[in-house]
Design an enzyme around this catalytic site. Structure first.
Site, PDB file in Angstrom:
ATOM      1  N   ASN A  93       1.189  -0.686  -0.126  1.00  0.00           N
ATOM      2  CA  ASN A  93       0.552   0.294  -0.249  1.00  0.00           C
ATOM      3  C   ASN A  93       0.949   1.354  -0.156  1.00  0.00           C
ATOM      4  O   ASN A  93       0.041   2.108  -0.851  1.00  0.00           O
ATOM      5  CB  ASN A  93      -0.816  -0.093   1.348  1.00  0.00           C
ATOM      6  N   SER A 144      -2.722  -0.682  -6.357  1.00  0.00           N
ATOM      7  CA  SER A 144      -2.289   0.646  -7.369  1.00  0.00           C
ATOM      8  C   SER A 144      -2.817   1.705  -7.192  1.00  0.00           C
ATOM      9  O   SER A 144      -2.705   2.643  -7.132  1.00  0.00           O
ATOM     10  CB  SER A 144      -2.531   0.107  -8.659  1.00  0.00           C
ATOM     11  N   TYR A 158       3.654   9.614 -12.203  1.00  0.00           N
ATOM     12  CA  TYR A 158       2.914   8.827 -10.691  1.00  0.00           C
ATOM     13  C   TYR A 158       2.407   7.386 -11.710  1.00  0.00           C
ATOM     14  O   TYR A 158       2.204   6.193 -11.412  1.00  0.00           O
ATOM     15  CB  TYR A 158       1.982   9.434 -10.218  1.00  0.00           C
ATOM     16  N   LYS A 162       3.141   3.329 -11.200  1.00  0.00           N
ATOM     17  CA  LYS A 162       1.915   2.489 -10.877  1.00  0.00           C
ATOM     18  C   LYS A 162       1.370   1.687 -12.436  1.00  0.00           C
ATOM     19  O   LYS A 162       1.159   0.538 -12.150  1.00  0.00           O
ATOM     20  CB  LYS A 162       0.108   3.256 -10.710  1.00  0.00           C
ATOM     21  N   THR A 193      -7.807  11.283   1.558  1.00  0.00           N
ATOM     22  CA  THR A 193      -6.571  10.342   2.568  1.00  0.00           C
ATOM     23  C   THR A 193      -6.016  11.940   1.995  1.00  0.00           C
ATOM     24  O   THR A 193      -5.666  12.556   2.022  1.00  0.00           O
ATOM     25  CB  THR A 193      -6.187   9.339   1.714  1.00  0.00           C
TER      26      THR A 193
HETATM   27  N1  NAP Z   1      -5.970   8.340  -2.257  1.00  0.00           N
HETATM   28  C1  NAP Z   1      -5.768   8.196  -3.339  1.00  0.00           C
HETATM   29  O1  NAP Z   1      -7.227   8.982  -4.113  1.00  0.00           O
HETATM   30  C2  NAP Z   1      -5.061   7.547  -4.099  1.00  0.00           C
HETATM   31  C3  NAP Z   1      -5.834   7.071  -4.965  1.00  0.00           C
HETATM   32  C4  NAP Z   1      -4.723   5.815  -5.600  1.00  0.00           C
HETATM   33  C5  NAP Z   1      -3.780   5.237  -5.547  1.00  0.00           C
HETATM   34  N2  NAP Z   1      -3.905   5.381  -4.160  1.00  0.00           N
HETATM   35  C6  NAP Z   1      -2.387   5.352  -3.363  1.00  0.00           C
HETATM   36  O2  NAP Z   1      -2.902   4.621  -2.100  1.00  0.00           O
HETATM   37  C7  NAP Z   1      -1.659   4.472  -1.951  1.00  0.00           C
HETATM   38  C8  NAP Z   1      -2.240   4.658  -0.004  1.00  0.00           C
HETATM   39  O3  NAP Z   1      -2.062   6.424  -0.319  1.00  0.00           O
HETATM   40  P1  NAP Z   1      -3.049   7.279   0.665  1.00  0.00           P
HETATM   41  O4  NAP Z   1      -4.418   7.934  -0.488  1.00  0.00           O
HETATM   42  O5  NAP Z   1      -3.489   6.403   2.325  1.00  0.00           O
HETATM   43  O6  NAP Z   1      -2.362   8.462   1.262  1.00  0.00           O
HETATM   44  P2  NAP Z   1      -1.315   8.343   2.383  1.00  0.00           P
HETATM   45  O7  NAP Z   1      -2.032   8.818   3.599  1.00  0.00           O
HETATM   46  O8  NAP Z   1      -0.279   9.700   2.368  1.00  0.00           O
HETATM   47  O9  NAP Z   1      -0.433   7.147   2.725  1.00  0.00           O
HETATM   48  C9  NAP Z   1       0.746   6.901   2.456  1.00  0.00           C
HETATM   49  C10 NAP Z   1       1.690   6.330   3.207  1.00  0.00           C
HETATM   50  O10 NAP Z   1       2.840   5.780   2.501  1.00  0.00           O
HETATM   51  C11 NAP Z   1       3.301   5.179   3.516  1.00  0.00           C
HETATM   52  N3  NAP Z   1       4.585   5.621   2.549  1.00  0.00           N
HETATM   53  C12 NAP Z   1       5.371   6.582   1.620  1.00  0.00           C
HETATM   54  N4  NAP Z   1       6.519   6.098   1.735  1.00  0.00           N
HETATM   55  C13 NAP Z   1       7.005   5.344   2.667  1.00  0.00           C
HETATM   56  C14 NAP Z   1       7.918   4.811   2.837  1.00  0.00           C
HETATM   57  N5  NAP Z   1       9.556   4.421   2.333  1.00  0.00           N
HETATM   58  N6  NAP Z   1       8.154   2.985   4.032  1.00  0.00           N
HETATM   59  C15 NAP Z   1       7.122   2.986   4.080  1.00  0.00           C
HETATM   60  N7  NAP Z   1       5.949   3.776   3.860  1.00  0.00           N
HETATM   61  C16 NAP Z   1       6.095   5.151   3.120  1.00  0.00           C
HETATM   62  C17 NAP Z   1       3.117   7.002   4.091  1.00  0.00           C
HETATM   63  O11 NAP Z   1       4.017   6.512   5.438  1.00  0.00           O
HETATM   64  P3  NAP Z   1       5.056   8.577   6.542  1.00  0.00           P
HETATM   65  O12 NAP Z   1       3.138   8.500   6.821  1.00  0.00           O
HETATM   66  O13 NAP Z   1       6.081   7.687   6.540  1.00  0.00           O
HETATM   67  O14 NAP Z   1       5.080   9.174   5.351  1.00  0.00           O
HETATM   68  C18 NAP Z   1       1.871   6.741   4.856  1.00  0.00           C
HETATM   69  O15 NAP Z   1       1.655   5.468   5.868  1.00  0.00           O
HETATM   70  C19 NAP Z   1      -0.383   5.075  -2.363  1.00  0.00           C
HETATM   71  O16 NAP Z   1       0.192   3.694  -2.835  1.00  0.00           O
HETATM   72  C20 NAP Z   1      -0.785   5.657  -3.475  1.00  0.00           C
HETATM   73  O17 NAP Z   1      -0.491   6.194  -4.625  1.00  0.00           O
HETATM   74  C21 NAP Z   1      -4.128   6.849  -3.606  1.00  0.00           C
END
Ligand code: NAP
Length: 298
Positions: A93, A144, A158, A162, A193
């Site tokens: 994730n 993804s 980005y 993905k 998020t």
């Molecule tokens: N929200 C959306 O609209 C959306 C849509 C499509 C896909 N996604 C994908 O969903 C996933 C989660 O994102 P989110 O939306 O939940 O955003 P988020 O709240 O910013 O979460 C991202 C997470 O990834 C962690 N992270 C980043 N770099 C890391 C590393 N080197 N090692 C371990 N953890 C790391 C962050 O940890 P820290 O707290 O340490 O920074 C945080 O826990 C991502 O892959 C994102 O691309 C999100």
């Protein structure tokens, strides 16, 4: 595999990862909620997760895991297996969004993005697979994005990260099925998020400044994405349903999105094209998996 599973999740400090932890643990699954630096930058997040686990008597363990660090990944996976005896599901994730005109993204920014969004899952999968092979079961889940199937300007890097993840996850699904191990892809659309606040911006402003009105595009797209964002619990509920789907009955791809843009059409067409490509390479006749999954009707 029993109905209650052992699940390791990366990026559990905030956002989807945090919701996955809470949603799966409340259904009785044992969760290794991993995050980078739980004693430092994520100390507050780690203590909130631990407090919830204690208050609701949930089977959650918080471990350190930085997906960009081989040693950190191996330590977390080994510690989880030592504690629970197995890992049934690894949820890749952790990731972040990089916004900006492609020419303004430095090679160092591109390298870091791929190191997290693509090589992170490579590291995690390589660490968990020997344990899943021993179990003869397991699920590699890859978070993804709809941007892993469609491309917007200012999101090219980005999307590249993905798209790379999608290719890896699909190839894994063909190679691992005969060992009882599944690889699945979850494609969220825009959800509310911290992802938008955590976005990295293309660093080379001098390049951006040469683009005239086009330089407003990244901010416009980011604003449009965040204003149309849905409730992220939808994604956590989908992940729970996928994990609880019996082995052999899971799809390769799950789009979970407030809006489709036709991504589900791309997935349906891709499934047909992949089936034809595999057939053309003579791969459909003798492999249990290829018959059931790529060509079948899941
Ligand atoms: N929200 C959306 O609209 C959306 C849509 C499509 C896909 N996604 C994908 O969903 C996933 C989660 O994102 P989110 O939306 O939940 O955003 P988020 O709240 O910013 O979460 C991202 C997470 O990834 C962690 N992270 C980043 N770099 C890391 C590393 N080197 N090692 C371990 N953890 C790391 C962050 O940890 P820290 O707290 O340490 O920074 C945080 O826990 C991502 O892959 C994102 O691309 C999100």
């Amino acid at each position: 595999m029993g109905s209650k599973q052992v699940v390791l999740i990366t990026g559990s400090s905030t956002g989807f990862g945090r919701l996955f932890v809470e949603t799966l643990a409340r259904k009785g699954h044992t969760v290794f909620a991993t995050m980078r630096d739980p004693a430092g930058r994520n100390a507050k997040n780690a203590s909130e997760v631990r407090a919830l686990a204690e208050k609701e008597s949930l089977p959650i363990h918080v471990f350190e895991l930085d997906v960009t660090d081989d040693g950190s990944v191996e330590r977390a996976v080994n510690a989880a297996v030592a504690k629970a005896g197995r890992i049934d599901v690894a949820i890749n994730n952790a990731g972040y969004y990089l916004s900006g005109l492609e020419e303004a993204v430095t090679t160092e920014q591109a390298r870091r993005l791929m190191d997290t969004n693509f090589l992170g899952p490579v590291r995690v999968n390589r660490a968990v697979l020997p344990h899943m092979r021993r179990q003869r079961s397991g699920v590699l889940m890859h978070v993804s994005s709809a941007a892993g199937r469609v491309i917007l300007p200012s999101a090219g890097f980005y999307s590249a990260s993905k798209f790379a993840l999608e290719a890896l996850a699909e190839a894994y699904s063909y190679e691992l099925a005969a060992q009882g191990i599944e690889s699945v892809i979850v494609e969220p659309g825009a959800y509310e998020t911290p992802v938008f606040g955590n976005t990295v911006t293309a660093a080379d402003e001098a390049r951006t400044d040469t683009y005239g009105a086009v330089k407003e595009m990244p901010a416009k797209i980011k604003a449009a994405l965040s204003s149309s964002a849905g409730n992220p619990q939808e994604v956590a509920d989908a992940v729970l349903r996928i994990i609880e789907t019996p082995a052999g009955e899971k799809q390769l791809r799950y789009l979970v999105s407030p809006t489709s843009f036709g991504v589900d059409d791309i997935n349906a067409l891709s499934k047909q094209v992949q089936a034809k490509a595999l057939e053309a390479f003579g791969l459909t006749a003798d492999t249990k998996f290829l018959k059931g999954k790529a060509v079948g009707t899941v």
